[in-house]
Design a protein around this motif. Sequence first.
Motif, PDB file in Angstrom:
ATOM      1  N   ILE A   1      25.100  37.722  40.853  1.00 51.97           N
ATOM      2  CA  ILE A   1      26.436  38.051  41.122  1.00 51.97           C
ATOM      3  C   ILE A   1      27.287  37.529  39.499  1.00 51.97           C
ATOM      4  N   LYS A   2      27.820  38.405  39.017  1.00 51.06           N
ATOM      5  CA  LYS A   2      28.720  38.178  37.934  1.00 51.06           C
ATOM      6  C   LYS A   2      30.035  38.588  38.284  1.00 51.06           C
ATOM      7  N   VAL A   3      30.077  39.641  38.606  1.00 52.98           N
ATOM      8  CA  VAL A   3      31.621  40.345  38.824  1.00 52.98           C
ATOM      9  C   VAL A   3      32.156  40.426  40.342  1.00 52.98           C
ATOM     10  N   ILE A   4      33.168  39.972  40.506  1.00 51.77           N
ATOM     11  CA  ILE A   4      33.848  39.902  42.129  1.00 51.77           C
ATOM     12  C   ILE A   4      35.130  40.587  41.879  1.00 51.77           C
ATOM     13  N   ALA A   5      35.347  41.538  42.853  1.00 48.41           N
ATOM     14  CA  ALA A   5      36.574  42.343  42.719  1.00 48.41           C
ATOM     15  C   ALA A   5      37.372  41.859  44.079  1.00 48.41           C
ATOM     16  N   VAL A   6      38.379  41.179  44.001  1.00 52.59           N
ATOM     17  CA  VAL A   6      39.462  40.779  44.978  1.00 52.59           C
ATOM     18  C   VAL A   6      40.301  41.749  45.211  1.00 52.59           C
ATOM     19  N   CYS A   7      40.539  42.544  46.572  1.00 58.06           N
ATOM     20  CA  CYS A   7      41.591  43.468  46.784  1.00 58.06           C
ATOM     21  C   CYS A   7      42.497  42.887  47.554  1.00 58.06           C
ATOM     22  N   GLY A   8      43.759  43.072  47.095  1.00 53.41           N
ATOM     23  CA  GLY A   8      44.997  42.467  47.541  1.00 53.41           C
ATOM     24  C   GLY A   8      45.302  41.235  46.957  1.00 53.41           C
TER      25      GLY A   8
ATOM     26  N   ALA B   1      37.483  32.914  39.971  1.00 46.69           N
ATOM     27  CA  ALA B   1      37.382  32.960  38.520  1.00 46.69           C
ATOM     28  C   ALA B   1      37.142  31.314  37.995  1.00 46.69           C
ATOM     29  N   ALA B   2      37.597  30.565  38.827  1.00 46.99           N
ATOM     30  CA  ALA B   2      37.282  29.113  38.697  1.00 46.99           C
ATOM     31  C   ALA B   2      35.739  28.759  38.895  1.00 46.99           C
ATOM     32  N   ALA B   3      35.188  29.595  39.653  1.00 48.93           N
ATOM     33  CA  ALA B   3      33.662  29.281  39.824  1.00 48.93           C
ATOM     34  C   ALA B   3      32.932  29.863  38.773  1.00 48.93           C
ATOM     35  N   GLY B   4      33.486  30.584  37.793  1.00 48.36           N
ATOM     36  CA  GLY B   4      32.804  31.349  36.619  1.00 48.36           C
ATOM     37  C   GLY B   4      32.609  32.777  36.808  1.00 48.36           C
ATOM     38  N   PHE B   5      33.018  33.389  37.953  1.00 49.09           N
ATOM     39  CA  PHE B   5      32.865  34.750  38.092  1.00 49.09           C
ATOM     40  C   PHE B   5      33.988  35.744  37.389  1.00 49.09           C
ATOM     41  N   HIS B   6      33.491  36.618  36.616  1.00 49.61           N
ATOM     42  CA  HIS B   6      34.531  37.661  36.198  1.00 49.61           C
ATOM     43  C   HIS B   6      35.193  38.296  37.483  1.00 49.61           C
ATOM     44  N   THR B   7      36.357  38.208  37.495  1.00 51.88           N
ATOM     45  CA  THR B   7      37.082  38.368  38.719  1.00 51.88           C
ATOM     46  C   THR B   7      38.264  39.434  38.548  1.00 51.88           C
ATOM     47  N   ARG B   8      38.148  40.392  39.148  1.00 55.17           N
ATOM     48  CA  ARG B   8      39.144  41.536  39.070  1.00 55.17           C
ATOM     49  C   ARG B   8      40.000  41.636  40.221  1.00 55.17           C
TER      50      ARG B   8
ATOM     51  N   MET C   1      42.028  51.460  41.211  1.00 52.65           N
ATOM     52  CA  MET C   1      40.914  51.100  41.932  1.00 52.65           C
ATOM     53  C   MET C   1      39.537  51.539  41.346  1.00 52.65           C
ATOM     54  N   ALA C   2      39.479  52.567  40.452  1.00 54.01           N
ATOM     55  CA  ALA C   2      38.421  52.658  39.481  1.00 54.01           C
ATOM     56  C   ALA C   2      37.851  51.495  38.596  1.00 54.01           C
ATOM     57  N   GLU C   3      38.609  50.504  38.527  1.00 59.24           N
ATOM     58  CA  GLU C   3      38.197  49.160  37.819  1.00 59.24           C
ATOM     59  C   GLU C   3      37.575  48.221  38.587  1.00 59.24           C
ATOM     60  N   CYS C   4      37.713  48.577  39.951  1.00 65.75           N
ATOM     61  CA  CYS C   4      36.986  47.604  40.942  1.00 65.75           C
ATOM     62  C   CYS C   4      35.363  47.767  40.809  1.00 65.75           C
ATOM     63  N   LYS C   5      34.825  47.693  40.019  1.00 62.38           N
ATOM     64  CA  LYS C   5      33.173  48.017  40.126  1.00 62.38           C
ATOM     65  C   LYS C   5      32.837  46.383  40.125  1.00 62.38           C
ATOM     66  N   ALA C   6      31.995  46.032  40.932  1.00 63.38           N
ATOM     67  CA  ALA C   6      31.526  44.543  41.240  1.00 63.38           C
ATOM     68  C   ALA C   6      30.512  44.441  41.818  1.00 63.38           C
TER      69      ALA C   6
ATOM     70  N   THR D   1      26.215  46.681  46.390  1.00 60.33           N
ATOM     71  CA  THR D   1      27.379  45.991  46.187  1.00 60.33           C
ATOM     72  C   THR D   1      27.678  45.541  47.804  1.00 60.33           C
ATOM     73  N   ILE D   2      28.144  44.442  47.993  1.00 62.88           N
ATOM     74  CA  ILE D   2      28.277  43.814  49.123  1.00 62.88           C
ATOM     75  C   ILE D   2      29.793  43.821  49.438  1.00 62.88           C
ATOM     76  N   PHE D   3      30.204  44.179  50.698  1.00 63.21           N
ATOM     77  CA  PHE D   3      31.855  44.287  50.908  1.00 63.21           C
ATOM     78  C   PHE D   3      32.080  43.141  52.008  1.00 63.21           C
ATOM     79  N   ALA D   4      32.886  42.301  51.672  1.00 61.14           N
ATOM     80  CA  ALA D   4      33.437  41.257  52.621  1.00 61.14           C
ATOM     81  C   ALA D   4      34.772  41.380  52.940  1.00 61.14           C
ATOM     82  N   SER D   5      35.152  41.159  54.061  1.00 62.33           N
ATOM     83  CA  SER D   5      36.399  41.171  54.610  1.00 62.33           C
ATOM     84  C   SER D   5      37.044  39.845  54.810  1.00 62.33           C
ATOM     85  N   ASN D   6      38.361  39.857  54.412  1.00 63.32           N
ATOM     86  CA  ASN D   6      38.828  38.414  54.791  1.00 63.32           C
ATOM     87  C   ASN D   6      39.763  38.460  56.032  1.00 63.32           C
ATOM     88  N   THR D   7      39.521  39.376  56.778  1.00 62.63           N
ATOM     89  CA  THR D   7      40.382  39.710  57.882  1.00 62.63           C
ATOM     90  C   THR D   7      40.479  38.293  58.934  1.00 62.63           C
ATOM     91  N   SER D   8      41.686  38.145  59.537  1.00 60.00           N
ATOM     92  CA  SER D   8      41.697  37.124  60.490  1.00 60.00           C
ATOM     93  C   SER D   8      41.312  37.212  61.891  1.00 60.00           C
TER      94      SER D   8
END
Length: 285
Positions: free
Chosen positions: A7-14, A27-34, A81-86, A115-122
């Motif tokens: 895992i090198k790139v993480i896309a955070v949506c929202g 980003a603080a943990a060292g991942f390239h973050t979009r 959205m096209a930049e959210c390759k992660a 690619t893994i898709f994680a939701s922060n849903t409450s």
Amino acid sequence: MQAVQDIKVIAVCGAGTMGAGIAQVSAAAGFHTRLFDLDEKALQQGYTQIRGNLQKAVDKGKMPQQQMTDILARLTLCNDMAECKANVVIEAIVEKIDVKVSLFNQLAAINQTDTIFASNTSSLSVTEIARQVAHPGRVAGMHFFNPAHLMQLVEVVSGEQTTPHTARLLYALTMEMGKTPVRVKDSPGFIVNRVARHYYLEAMEAVEAGNADISATDRLLEAAGFRMGPFALMDLIGNDVNYAVTVSLYEAFERAPRFKPGAMQAALVAKGELGRKTGKGFYNY
Ligand code: NAI
């Protein structure tokens, strides 16, 4: 199949309350973050929030200036959205299932097949989100707490179809992010939001019954050892978000009276007094 070291790139949506905090952690943990948001203003606000959090750490001597510069350098803002390759996508967009499903499906079309898709849903069902996505095995919940850059806990939620590999990978990723993962089953509100509902609902009932006012209730609970009183916490979370979670649990538990949404909070939501993010809620900011 990816391993955590891939895992090198993480896309955070929202880029709202939660997304900005999660992007900072990433980003603080060292991942390239979009960091992606459709709303350019929200994106800029999210960035300002992250920079402010980091600057505070620098000013307090907790972080060297160079580290702040490096963290910001790993952060890319995008409204395309096209930049959210992660390798991993973490979504923290609006709490609406159809919008989350549509985002995941659009992102799946432009990402790799691992690619893994994680939701922060409450409060939405991870199983239900996954069911509507083309690759349910690669969908899970990754539920951060507010403020995400400070709160340690992350609930890692497996839906019915989440593969053990996906769950293990997100568990390991959470640890790489310096957080404390706890595995939970997919059920309404998971554990923390379900149990915490009564912290908010009872507090509103007590105030409505005239037993104490808002600030006295908060001061009492804080003196009793809670980090934040229920009203200050609802304002921090956002009354719209907190209210939506209650409604969602109320419906999921077949309108059990113990989860009945609070009238005081409904009135604030109707007036747009959402808490800190709008400058007014139970308190003025
Ligand atoms: P927010 O309202 O502060 O931010 C949501 C952001 O998503 C906004 O900037 C909006 O422009 C953006 N957005 C909406 N639809 C989008 C789309 N289709 N594509 C890209 N961006 C989009 O919301 P908040 O509070 O950050 O909540 C986000 C998620 O995190 C929700 O699922 C919520 O339930 C969950 N959550 C919220 C917590 C809180 O304390 N506020 C705590 C834990 C989870």
